[in-house]
Every structure is written in structure tokens, then in C-alpha cells.
Design a protein around this motif. Structure first.
Motif, mmCIF file in Angstrom:
data_model
loop_
_atom_site.group_PDB
_atom_site.id
_atom_site.type_symbol
_atom_site.label_atom_id
_atom_site.label_comp_id
_atom_site.label_asym_id
_atom_site.label_seq_id
_atom_site.Cartn_x
_atom_site.Cartn_y
_atom_site.Cartn_z
ATOM 1 N N UNK A 201 -15.672 -17.449 3.538
ATOM 2 C CA UNK A 201 -16.083 -16.716 4.730
ATOM 3 C C UNK A 201 -15.161 -15.539 4.974
ATOM 4 N N UNK A 202 -13.926 -15.626 4.515
ATOM 5 C CA UNK A 202 -12.943 -14.539 4.549
ATOM 6 C C UNK A 202 -11.695 -15.091 3.890
ATOM 7 N N UNK A 203 -10.639 -14.304 3.828
ATOM 8 C CA UNK A 203 -9.402 -14.815 3.258
ATOM 9 C C UNK A 203 -8.560 -15.549 4.299
ATOM 10 N N UNK A 204 -8.904 -15.415 5.578
ATOM 11 C CA UNK A 204 -8.016 -15.913 6.621
ATOM 12 C C UNK A 204 -8.631 -16.972 7.530
ATOM 13 N N UNK A 205 -9.956 -16.939 7.711
ATOM 14 C CA UNK A 205 -10.600 -17.875 8.622
ATOM 15 C C UNK A 205 -10.752 -19.239 7.944
ATOM 16 N N UNK A 206 -10.091 -20.251 8.491
ATOM 17 C CA UNK A 206 -10.057 -21.560 7.847
ATOM 18 C C UNK A 206 -11.378 -22.301 7.993
ATOM 19 N N UNK A 207 -12.164 -21.987 9.010
ATOM 20 C CA UNK A 207 -13.448 -22.644 9.230
ATOM 21 C C UNK A 207 -14.571 -21.769 8.683
ATOM 22 N N UNK A 208 -15.257 -22.265 7.678
ATOM 23 C CA UNK A 208 -16.360 -21.528 7.063
ATOM 24 C C UNK A 208 -17.656 -21.878 7.787
ATOM 25 N N UNK A 209 -18.058 -21.061 8.737
ATOM 26 C CA UNK A 209 -19.250 -21.353 9.532
ATOM 27 C C UNK A 209 -20.533 -21.134 8.752
ATOM 28 N N UNK A 210 -20.443 -20.600 7.525
ATOM 29 C CA UNK A 210 -21.630 -20.443 6.691
ATOM 30 C C UNK A 210 -21.978 -21.738 5.947
ATOM 31 N N UNK A 211 -21.105 -22.731 6.055
ATOM 32 C CA UNK A 211 -21.342 -24.029 5.432
ATOM 33 C C UNK A 211 -21.891 -24.984 6.505
ATOM 34 N N UNK A 212 -23.181 -25.375 6.424
ATOM 35 C CA UNK A 212 -23.795 -26.204 7.469
ATOM 36 C C UNK A 212 -23.021 -27.468 7.830
ATOM 37 N N UNK B 261 -21.575 -28.185 11.493
ATOM 38 C CA UNK B 261 -21.981 -29.393 12.207
ATOM 39 C C UNK B 261 -20.774 -30.158 12.730
ATOM 40 N N UNK B 262 -19.730 -30.244 11.918
ATOM 41 C CA UNK B 262 -18.510 -30.942 12.342
ATOM 42 C C UNK B 262 -17.864 -30.238 13.521
ATOM 43 N N UNK B 263 -17.843 -28.912 13.481
ATOM 44 C CA UNK B 263 -17.250 -28.132 14.576
ATOM 45 C C UNK B 263 -18.014 -28.359 15.873
ATOM 46 N N UNK B 264 -19.345 -28.330 15.798
ATOM 47 C CA UNK B 264 -20.164 -28.541 16.987
ATOM 48 C C UNK B 264 -19.963 -29.950 17.540
ATOM 49 N N UNK C 55 -15.132 -32.557 6.144
ATOM 50 C CA UNK C 55 -16.388 -31.804 6.261
ATOM 51 C C UNK C 55 -16.652 -30.980 5.003
ATOM 52 N N UNK C 56 -15.583 -30.542 4.331
ATOM 53 C CA UNK C 56 -15.722 -29.785 3.089
ATOM 54 C C UNK C 56 -15.969 -30.707 1.889
ATOM 55 N N UNK C 57 -15.842 -32.019 2.123
ATOM 56 C CA UNK C 57 -16.073 -32.968 1.043
ATOM 57 C C UNK C 57 -14.849 -33.243 0.198
ATOM 58 N N UNK C 58 -13.654 -33.063 0.787
ATOM 59 C CA UNK C 58 -12.423 -33.333 0.058
ATOM 60 C C UNK C 58 -11.456 -34.070 0.970
ATOM 61 N N UNK C 59 -10.237 -34.310 0.492
ATOM 62 C CA UNK C 59 -9.254 -35.059 1.271
ATOM 63 C C UNK C 59 -7.925 -34.326 1.323
ATOM 64 N N UNK D 161 -10.504 -20.964 2.585
ATOM 65 C CA UNK D 161 -11.651 -21.744 2.140
ATOM 66 C C UNK D 161 -11.418 -22.292 0.736
ATOM 67 N N UNK D 162 -10.883 -21.479 -0.164
ATOM 68 C CA UNK D 162 -10.651 -21.915 -1.536
ATOM 69 C C UNK D 162 -9.715 -23.109 -1.605
ATOM 70 N N UNK D 163 -8.758 -23.186 -0.681
ATOM 71 C CA UNK D 163 -7.806 -24.282 -0.698
ATOM 72 C C UNK D 163 -8.491 -25.620 -0.478
ATOM 73 N N UNK D 164 -9.627 -25.612 0.252
ATOM 74 C CA UNK D 164 -10.376 -26.848 0.461
ATOM 75 C C UNK D 164 -11.347 -27.103 -0.676
ATOM 76 N N UNK D 165 -11.716 -26.073 -1.413
ATOM 77 C CA UNK D 165 -12.715 -26.220 -2.461
ATOM 78 C C UNK D 165 -12.184 -27.000 -3.654
ATOM 79 N N UNK D 166 -10.868 -27.121 -3.758
ATOM 80 C CA UNK D 166 -10.280 -27.795 -4.918
ATOM 81 C C UNK D 166 -10.221 -29.301 -4.698
#
Length: 263
Positions: free
Chosen positions: A128-139, A143-146, A169-173, A258-263
Motif C-alpha cells: 500500500x506504500x513503504x510506510x503505512x503498516x496497515x494495507x487497507x487494499x487487503x480485504x 476486516x480485522x481493522x473494522x 490478518x496477513x496470514x503470518x505470525x 507490508x513486505x515485512x508481513x508477506x514473508x
């Protein structure tokens, strides 16, 4: 008299019913987001991010960008970053599409072969950007944020969640002290449930080393607008693995939040 009183009662009840209409439930932002996933459509962002350590500003980013959607979400992005006064490993410009990021500017434009203007890296996500930790483009993340919001007032959801909860919410731990960090957020939506603004703040106390905090504020505009993003021409880029060993170009991109959670 009884008829008069009965008539007054009916009139009063009708007036109360008219004067106090039922409040409509807010539009579900997750459903509103999914409706935007149309090929050729997208959204724009403008963002500021500031990191402070022991009362002093360590970094202050300004970011603008465009995101192109496909049927399942973001398929491409074109992001420009500005970090005044600091030589950063974050590229001034980054186009991400087809599993690669094409970057240029700053350290990424030094020592390139003649005619080359971009460096290509493998990239697992568009983010979503290099700085925003919450990717609001990921449903799932939205949903978790809401669901974690403690209040909804004036079109804004306010709440907090830990990095552990966000990672789930990103599917990792995650684990350890980092996973326990709390992220406070304010997510504003318009009448259609589309996101207007997201502000996140987190802080970490390092004890004698001081306290570090970061605040990122992102604005979203132009939902549904036509967005076309293409990779640079092949003649203009070089793969990072093809650069000379003594090149000053970074071997890897700095990870986005975002990438840090993708791993």
C-alpha cells in the motif's frame, strides 16, 4: 374527552415516529472495497510519515502514488517517495508490476550502464506504500481493522490492534516484544464506505535507549478512476543481479511495512 385524548395520543406517536427516523447502518467498507476491484480502475494516495526517537525526528517521508486494481486486488503500483536531507535506501520512485519492482533515483541511479535508467528487483507484493503498516487494499486486513474498532463516529472507525493481531490478518505470525506493540488507528470512510483517510501510530520503549514512535497519515482519492501502470521499456532497465560487484546500487530493496508481513 376520551376521543380527544386518544386522538392526541395518536398524533403525538405519529410525530415522534416522523421526528426520530431510524439510523441507517454504515456501509460495509470491505464490501465497498471489493466492488472497486475492476481491471483498469484504481485509486491515488498522498501520505506523510514521521518517526521520532527520544523527542527528535529521525525521518520524515512524503509519498504519493497510484494503484491499479484487478479482479482480486492491487496488481500494480507507481509510488514516489521524498525523504528530504537524507540518503535513503528507499527508492525515490518505484513501479511494481508482474512480480518485479523497477526503481530509480538516489542511490539507485548511480553507476548504471549507459542508457539504463531503472534497476529491476524481484518483489512479492505491491503493498500500500513503504510506510503505512496497515494495507487497507487487503480485504482480510481491512476486516480485522473494522472488527477491532472501539468506536464509529462521524464516518471514522477508531481502535487499536497489536502487531501480532495484524500479522494474523496477513496470514503470518510474529512473536516477542515486537509482536506486542500496539497500533492505534483512525480509519475514515465516505458515505459509500470507501476509505478517505487512515492514520496509524505506534511506539516502542527501548528503556535507557529511549522511546521511538511513528505516525503515518494516508489520504485516498479518485476511487474508480482510470489507472494505467506499465513497466519501463526493457531497453531502459537492468536487473540488479547483472550489475557489477563494485556497483554502488543497493543489492536489495529496503522492506516496506507490508513486505515485512508477506514473508
Amino acid at each position: 374527552m376520551k376521543r380527544i385524548l386518544a386522538g392526541l395520543a395518536l398524533t403525538t406517536a405519529a410525530a415522534l415516529a416522523i421526528g426520530a427516523p431510524a439510523q441507517a447502518a454504515p456501509v460495509d467498507p470491505v464490501k465497498a472495497l471489493k466492488k472497486q476491484f475492476v481491471s483498469g480502475h484504481g485509486v491515488r494516495i498522498s501520505e506523510t510519515s514521521r518517526t521520532v526517537a527520544d523527542g527528535k525526528t529521525l525521518a520524515s517521508f512524503k509519498t504519493t502514488g497510484r494503484f491499479a486494481f484487478g479482479k482480486s486486488g492491487v496488481v500494480a503500483s507507481d509510488i514516489r517517495n521524498s525523504l528530504p536531507g537524507t540518503k535513503s535506501l528507499t527508492p525515490p520512485r518505484s513501479i511494481t508490476i508482474g512480480g518485479h519492482s523497477y526503481v530509480q533515483g538516489g542511490a539507485f541511479s548511480e553507476d548504471l550502464p549507459e542508457g539504463k535508467k531503472w534497476v529491476r528487483y524481484e518483489s512479492p507484493t505491491t503493498g500500500s506504500s513503504f510506510n503505512q503498516v496497515i494495507d487497507v487494499f487487503e480485504p482480510k486486513v481491512l476486516k480485522a481493522v473494522i472488527s477491532k474498532a472501539k468506536s464509529f463516529k462521524g464516518g471514522t472507525y477508531k481502535g487499536s490492534l497489536t502487531y501480532n493481531e495484524l500479522a494474523k490478518a496477513y496470514g503470518t505470525k510474529l512473536g516477542g516484544k515486537f509482536g506486542k506493540i500496539k497500533i492505534d488507528y483512525a480509519l475514515s470512510v465516505n458515505s459509500k464506505g470507501l476509505i478517505r483517510e487512515l492514520k496509524t501510530t505506534w511506539a516502542l520503549d527501548f528503556g535507557m535507549l529511549g522511546k521511538t514512535s511513528s505516525t503515518t497519515e494516508t489520504h485516498y482519492t479518485g476511487w474508480g478512476s482510470t489507472v494505467t501502470i506499465k513497466a519501463p521499456a526493457k531497453s531502459q532497465w537492468i536487473d540488479v543481479s547483472d550489475l557489477d560487484e563494485d556497483s554502488g546500487v543497493p543489492e536489495k530493496l529496503s522492506e516496506s511495512s507490508i513486505d515485512s508481513f508477506a514473508k
